[in-house]
Every structure is written in structure tokens, then in C-alpha cells.
Design a protein around this motif. Structure first.
Motif, PDB file in Angstrom:
ATOM      1  N   ALA A   1       0.826  -1.207   0.000  1.00  7.69           N
ATOM      2  CA  ALA A   1       0.000   0.000   0.000  1.00  7.69           C
ATOM      3  C   ALA A   1       0.859   1.255   0.000  1.00  7.69           C
ATOM      4  CB  ALA A   1      -0.931  -0.016   1.208  1.00  7.69           C
TER       5      ALA A   1
ATOM      6  N   GLU B   1       3.882  -1.457   3.900  1.00 13.09           N
ATOM      7  CA  GLU B   1       2.629  -2.015   4.393  1.00 13.09           C
ATOM      8  C   GLU B   1       2.004  -2.872   3.304  1.00 13.09           C
ATOM      9  OE1 GLU B   1      -1.918  -0.509   5.389  1.00 13.09           O
ATOM     10  OE2 GLU B   1      -0.285   0.954   5.251  1.00 13.09           O
TER      11      GLU B   1
ATOM     12  N   PRO C   1      -3.905  -4.264   1.017  1.00 17.20           N
ATOM     13  CA  PRO C   1      -5.030  -4.889   1.734  1.00 17.20           C
ATOM     14  C   PRO C   1      -5.682  -6.027   0.948  1.00 17.20           C
ATOM     15  CG  PRO C   1      -5.186  -2.501   1.864  1.00 17.20           C
ATOM     16  CD  PRO C   1      -4.092  -2.813   0.877  1.00 17.20           C
ATOM     17  N   ALA C   2      -6.357  -6.903   1.681  1.00 13.63           N
ATOM     18  CA  ALA C   2      -6.997  -8.074   1.087  1.00 13.63           C
ATOM     19  C   ALA C   2      -8.033  -7.691   0.041  1.00 13.63           C
ATOM     20  CB  ALA C   2      -7.632  -8.930   2.175  1.00 13.63           C
TER      21      ALA C   2
ATOM     22  N   ASP D   1      -8.011  -5.197  -2.043  1.00 13.27           N
ATOM     23  CA  ASP D   1      -7.325  -4.887  -3.296  1.00 13.27           C
ATOM     24  C   ASP D   1      -6.793  -6.151  -3.959  1.00 13.27           C
ATOM     25  OD1 ASP D   1      -7.560  -2.008  -3.409  1.00 13.27           O
ATOM     26  OD2 ASP D   1      -6.161  -1.921  -1.741  1.00 13.27           O
TER      27      ASP D   1
ATOM     28  N   ASN E   1      -0.377 -10.857   0.038  1.00 14.55           N
ATOM     29  CA  ASN E   1      -0.240  -9.601  -0.717  1.00 14.55           C
ATOM     30  C   ASN E   1       0.659  -9.771  -1.941  1.00 14.55           C
ATOM     31  OD1 ASN E   1       2.094  -9.891   1.007  1.00 14.55           O
ATOM     32  ND2 ASN E   1       2.634  -7.775   0.531  1.00 14.55           N
TER      33      ASN E   1
ATOM     34  N   ARG F   1      -6.874   3.631  -6.213  1.00  8.25           N
ATOM     35  CA  ARG F   1      -6.656   3.723  -4.773  1.00  8.25           C
ATOM     36  C   ARG F   1      -6.663   5.202  -4.326  1.00  8.25           C
ATOM     37  NH1 ARG F   1      -5.080   0.275  -1.344  1.00  8.25           N
ATOM     38  NH2 ARG F   1      -3.597   1.697  -0.366  1.00  8.25           N
TER      39      ARG F   1
END
Length: 447
Positions: free
Chosen positions: A379, A385, A388-389, A391, A411, A444
Motif C-alpha cells: 500500500a 505495508e 489490503p486483502a 485490493d 499480498n 486507490r
């Protein structure tokens, strides 16, 4: 759905899904939330459903169809063996099993003359652990947290990921951290530091557990499901030295990495290391008939010359599986499949993924070799990081909508097409993936 229903196309796909969801308990799944993906057939690097929708397979299913789908020589060999001898007790010598063992041993290092055949990779690791314990008279097995070794008693506890936790019934398993420079556990700032510190950590774990209690170190040569974590130069040699120093058995799990996946017959060929036991499955016959096994060094095999080896399987060396091994390995040699995997990785996948990493802010790191790559998505490239799941789920959906069958884990998107993938197919898959990642990045909030 019954055999008399005149269903075709999309209606047949829907009926297949309905029957599957109604009657099949799926692995690693909440049964109320199952996928609705149907495959009716395949050839080479492509699969399709009953409606005729086609996907380029960049997953090799579970990273096992190394020779591609429906290779005619392998299909023919299975059919011929079925006409000759479909099954036989493993205590009975049969021609197909002897030939399969010869083909596999021809690719092994010097000092290996025996193969113990299993039904797949999990029970290969299970039996390798058993051999190591009996050979050394010790109990503990050290493996890494970022690993997957299978879903049987000892194999799943040797596994390091989340699947171990609800299944911890086997004894004597200890875990350590392996090298992973992108997310270093050792505050390393270079590959050399990561290697040195990971080896120090592993040796300290062995020392603290008591070397006289440790039978083996079990490692995936290149951890696959955990992220295609290619070990830094010198790491596997260092593990070999630790094993020699303390009298431990080195088991290298080549279930996913072996038989062409890395552009070599075995992944350890590129690291100058000879293990004591090698486990294999998947690519040995591309999963056409379930098969796996353990390559056993002469030293360990001698342990069972006069001592009974207390392990066996009804389908060990099943004739159909053995015929598939012989045909697959012969075809791979004749067609230069391993060399193709190395070249495509070097000339197409590697450069293409490096370009993707340079252009897309979601790509934190690309790593791999041969046709064995992972694209780690983040991210934030500064904090690393994980993406996220939600995405990741969108990435998978978009890939499927655009004709690409991906392998998505946590990821990461693993780029793992069959070893027979052509340059054009590799470029096609990379173009689809790049387009998907561009769209997700653009949508995003931080874009």
C-alpha cells in the motif's frame, strides 16, 4: 445435475458449480464462500470452461503443471500403462516404477541410488522426517516460519504459516526465521548481512534446542507459497555446514521448486549444495497422476539395509503415476523444457517484472528465477505495508475477467506459468497483469 441432462456451455458450468458446492468439502475454505471457477479442459498453457471462456494459466494450477496441460506424450503413456497394468502392490517390482526411479536418480547428485515413492509432497516430507529421525536416533526437526511442507501430521507442523496452528498434533518441531531481505527479521541492510545473520540465528536455535536432540533441518530450497524467497548466495551452503557441524540431516523440500520450475532440474543445483534427503512431487509428472517421493542418500539408505523401514503406502510407486513420470521427464529432456524455463525467466519474465516494478507504486519487490516469480504488492512503498486483502481480491477478479489465471497469495501475485510457456505467452500474461495493477493503483485513494 444428472448424466441425462442435455446441458452445454454456461448452463453446464452453472450445474457443475452447483453440484460441486452442494457435495464437495473444499480444502482451506469456509464452505459458505466458495469460488465459482470451472475448468472443462486445457492444453499447454491455457485452460477453458464449458462456455468456451479461455484463460492463460499463470498459476500452473498449484505450481505443478510444469509440462503444461494435456501433454500428448504423457497422456499417451498413462493410457498405455492403463492397458498394461493399472495397479499393483508396492511390494511387487514393476517395470514402470523401476524406470521412473532411474529417470529421477539420473538428475540427482552423486551419492543417491534409492527413491522412496509416495502419493504426493506432504507424505514425501512425512517420510523424510521419519527417515531422518530413525537414522540419527534424534527427535527434533527445525524448519522455518515462512514455509509450507504439506497437510499431513508432521508435514503441517513443520510448516510455518497459519495452517500449522490449528493442526499442531505432531511432536518435536521447532521453527526459525529464514532469510527474507525485503522484510528482514535481522535488521539487515544487504543480502550479505541477511545471509550471515540468518545463519547465526539458525545455528543459535539448534544450539539452544540441544544439537544432540535435533535430527534434521528441513527447508524448501526456495520457499514457494511463502513468497518465492530465493535464498541469498551462501545461505544454503551455510546451512549445510551447520548440519555437518552438529551431525544433522539436511532435508531439502523440492516439491514446488523441482523439475524445471527454477530453470534447473533441482533448485539446489544452482547453490552448490548436496542435501541428505530430497523430497519431490508436483513437477515430476506435472500432477497428471498423484506422485511424490524422497531421494535417499546412500548413507541414509544403508540404515535400512538390515533394519525395517517402518513406512509404506498402498499406492507407493503406482504404475499410472510412474508411467507419467517417465513420459514427463523424457519429454522435458527431449523438448528442452528446463532450458526454456531458464531462458524465459532470464529474457522475458525477469526483465518484464523489473519494468513493472519500476512503473507501478504498488510493487514493493519482484523476486524469482526461471518460471518461479513473486510480485509483492504494498500500500505504501516507504513503509512496505502490505496491500489490503480487498485490493488483492480485486486484482484476482480483474485478472480472471481479462483472461489470466493468477496465483494470488496474501499480498503477492506469483508469476508461475508452466515451464513450456512461450515468449509470446509470457509477454501476454505480463501485459494483462501490468494493466490490472495500473487500474488498481489508479483507483486507490492515495494514487
Amino acid at each position: 445435475m444428472t448424466a441425462t441432462e442435455p446441458l452445454t456451455g454456461a448452463a453446464l458450468d452453472a450445474a457443475v458449480v452447483e453440484a460441486d458446492h452442494r457435495h464437495v468439502l473444499h480444502s482451506w475454505s469456509a464452505q459458505a464462500h466458495l469460488p465459482s471457477f470451472v475448468v472443462a479442459g486445457g492444453a499447454g498453457c491455457r485452460v477453458w470452461d464449458h462456455a468456451g471462456t479461455t484463460w492463460l494459466d499463470f498459476s500452473s494450477q498449484l505450481v505443478n503443471t510444469n509440462i503444461g496441460h494435456q501433454h500428448p506424450a504423457v497422456v499417451a503413456a498413462i493410457a498405455e500403462q492403463a492397458r498394461t497394468l493399472t495397479t499393483i502392490s508396492p511390494a511387487t517390482a514393476n517395470l514402470a516404477r523401476g524406470r521412473a526411479a532411474e529417470r529421477i536418480l539420473a538428475r540427482a547428485p552423486e551419492g543417491f541410488a534409492k527413491v522412496f515413492f509416495t502419493n504426493g509432497g506432504a507424505d514425501a516430507n512425512e517420510n523424510a522426517v521419519r527417515m531422518a529421525r530413525l537414522h540419527t536416533g534424534r527427535d527434533k526437526v527445525v524448519s522455518t516460519y515462512r514455509s509450507y511442507h504439506g497437510n499431513t501430521g508432521a508435514a503441517v507442523v513443520a510448516t510455518g504459516d497459519w495452517r500449522r496452528v490449528p493442526n499442531e498434533y505432531a511432536r518435536g518441531h521447532v521453527h526459525a526465521f529464514g532469510p527474507y531481505a525485503y522484510r528482514s527479521e535481522f535488521w539487515a541492510t544487504s543480502e550479505a548481512e541477511e545471509c550471515e545473520r540468518a545463519l547465526h540465528h539458525l545455528e543459535r536455535v539448534v544450539q539452544c534446542e540441544g544439537p544432540a536432540s535435533v535430527a534434521a533441518i528441513l527447508l524448501e530450497t526456495i520457499p514457494g507459497t511463502a513468497g518465492v524467497l530465493v535464498p541469498p548466495p551462501g545461505y544454503l551452503a551455510g546451512v549445510r555446514e551447520i548440519c555437518d557441524r552438529y551431525g544433522l540431516v539436511l532435508i531439502l523440500d523440492e516439491v514446488m521448486a523441482g523439475f524445471g520450475r527454477t530453470g534447473a532440474w533441482f533448485a539446489f543445483d544452482d547453490h552448490g549444495v548436496v542435501p541428505d534427503l530430497v523430497t519431490f512431487a508436483k513437477g515430476v509428472n506435472s500432477g497428471y497422476v498423484p506422485a511424490g517421493g524422497v531421494l535417499v542418500s546412500d548413507t541414509i539408505a544403508a540404515t535400512f539395509d538390515e533394519r525395517v523401514f517402518p513406512g509404506g503406502l498402498t499406492y507407493s510407486g503406482h504404475p499410472l503415476a510412474m508411467a507419467a513420470i517417465v513420459a514427463a521427464l523424457d519429454a522435458m529432456e527431449a523438448e528442452g523444457v528446463v532450458e526454456n524455463a531458464a531462458r524465459v525467466g532470464r529474457e522475458v519474465l525477469g526483465p518484464g517484472l523489473a519494468a513493472l516494478a519500476a512503473e507501478n507504486p504498488l510493487v514493493g519487490e519482484v523476486r524469482g528465477t526461471g518460471v518461479f516469480w513473486a510480485v509483492e504488492l504494498v500500500a505504501d512503498p516507504a513503509t512496505r505495508e502490505p496491500l489490503p486483502a480487498a485490493d488483492m481480491a480485486r486484482i484476482k477478479t480483474l485478472c480472471l475477467e481479462r483472461g489470466l489465471l493468477p496465483f494470488v497469495a496474501e499480498n503477492r501475485v506469483h508469476v508461475v506459468p508452466p515451464c513450456v510457456v512461450t515468449d509470446d505467452e509470457a509477454r501476454e500474461g505480463l501485459a494483462i497483469l501490468a494493466g490490472v495493477l495500473r487500474d488498481v493503483a489508479a483507483d486507490r485513494p492515495s494514487a
